[in-house]
Design a protein around this motif. Structure first.
Motif, PDB file in Angstrom:
ATOM      1  N   ALA A 108      53.081 -29.167   5.494  1.00 11.60           N
ATOM      2  CA  ALA A 108      52.617 -27.984   5.555  1.00 11.60           C
ATOM      3  C   ALA A 108      51.368 -28.241   5.237  1.00 11.60           C
ATOM      4  N   ILE A 161      48.109 -25.609   5.229  1.00 11.96           N
ATOM      5  CA  ILE A 161      47.601 -25.773   5.092  1.00 11.96           C
ATOM      6  C   ILE A 161      46.995 -26.049   3.532  1.00 11.96           C
ATOM      7  N   ARG A 162      48.201 -27.265   3.008  1.00  8.31           N
ATOM      8  CA  ARG A 162      46.934 -28.731   2.186  1.00  8.31           C
ATOM      9  C   ARG A 162      46.577 -29.912   3.740  1.00  8.31           C
ATOM     10  N   ARG A 169      42.621 -27.994   4.066  1.00  8.43           N
ATOM     11  CA  ARG A 169      41.906 -27.670   3.048  1.00  8.43           C
ATOM     12  C   ARG A 169      41.431 -29.244   3.266  1.00  8.43           C
TER      13      ARG A 169
END
Lengths: 203, 203
Positions: free
Chosen positions: A135, A137-138, A141
């Protein structure tokens, strides 16, 4: 700022193998790439394509066999983190969407993909790096936070819609009149709306 | 302008039956509804909920057993087409996204859902009507054109992400900290990123 579109040139879009031959997958990949380059160009940018094998498109192409993480992290190191990356399988992209990607005043702008991916980013922070597994995007971030970068996310369906699987093809026919949509129509694909989900069928 | 959130109160979200009991599906539906109402409220709107059976939420609820098309078309007729409708299963909604939905200067603003649906619209045209079957976004574009309405579409992943199936649940955990995300976490769901696709597992 350098703007790169990475693309798989050798055996792309294997998850479309149930519908498309290897040659067709390469053609469809180039059609999607044309849509992406067209949207970036029309928004005033000058993308460079980095492909794992030669591809045909209206932008300068460099062949580079590195995996995505080492390629992009190498470019981030070269450019001192001043880099934008837009994936090649976003045929719904429009110039207006590209403008939204480059608009936020943040060190790192992320465009999430459906399913946890990161379909585009704009970085102007020297220490930002990528990790596209899982994942992402996590992870992006987290990485941005750890290096002290400010982060913005672009809320765009067009940037979120990467085309990987047969279930993704209706989006192209529903929301684009570009090269990828033309390619699908010429290849005989059309929308089927019987029953619940919208799907595609090939004539 | 009247703003309505239609919701199924009786046996909602049957496509989540493999993961959730009927009671859990009702609880999760109310959690998603709370997120939607919260985002609409925070953006300065006053939504009214129309449910097929009683539901608990922080907004006035009317029970109306009509199907979605006849409900919404009845409301469009009552309001002379001055109506906004936002679906109840959009837990990624934020006040900023709601503002983008209401911003365009067009007779009809459409928010496409993934898979051809129409997850929200704002109408100020007396003759606009809905048809939610099949690829409704296509039908709504056509209907708007036929009645001579100008149309805008909102390019939002948050508005596009309706939660219907197990494959949709990762989006909630990846992109929200609202009531629906809390409910899933409390129920033991967590993201699993082994292999290709991001999925959820229940502890």
């Amino acid at each position: 700022m350098r703007l790169v579109v990475p693309v798989s040139g050798s055996d792309p879009k294997t998850r479309l193998s149930s519908l498309l031959t290897p040659d067709e997958r390469r053609e469809f990949t180039e059609a999607m790439l044309a849509d992406v380059i067209g949207a970036l160009d029309a928004a005033g940018h000058s993308p460079a394509v980095v492909a794992t094998a030669p591809v045909t498109c209206d932008a300068p192409v460099t062949v580079d066999e590195r995996g995505l993480d080492s390629l992009v992290n190498g470019l981030l190191a070269e450019t001192n983190g001043e880099l934008a990356v837009v994936m090649a399988d976003l045929p719904l992209l429009t110039p207006a969407t590209v403008e939204r990607l480059f608009a936020p005043d943040a060190d790192v702008v992320l465009a999430p993909g459906t399913g946890g991916g990161t379909n585009a980013f704009v970085s102007c922070h020297p220490d930002f790096r990528v990790d596209y597994h899982g994942a992402s995007i996590r992870d992006h971030r987290r990485i941005a936070r750890e290096v002290g970068a400010t982060v913005a996310e672009v809320d765009s369906r067009r940037l979120a819609t990467d085309i990987d699987e047969p279930d993704d093809l209706p989006e192209v026919l529903l929301h684009s009149n570009g090269a990828a949509a033309d390619w699908l129509r010429d290849a005989g694909f059309e929308l089927v709306t019987d029953g619940g989900r919208v799907t595609v069928e090939r004539a």
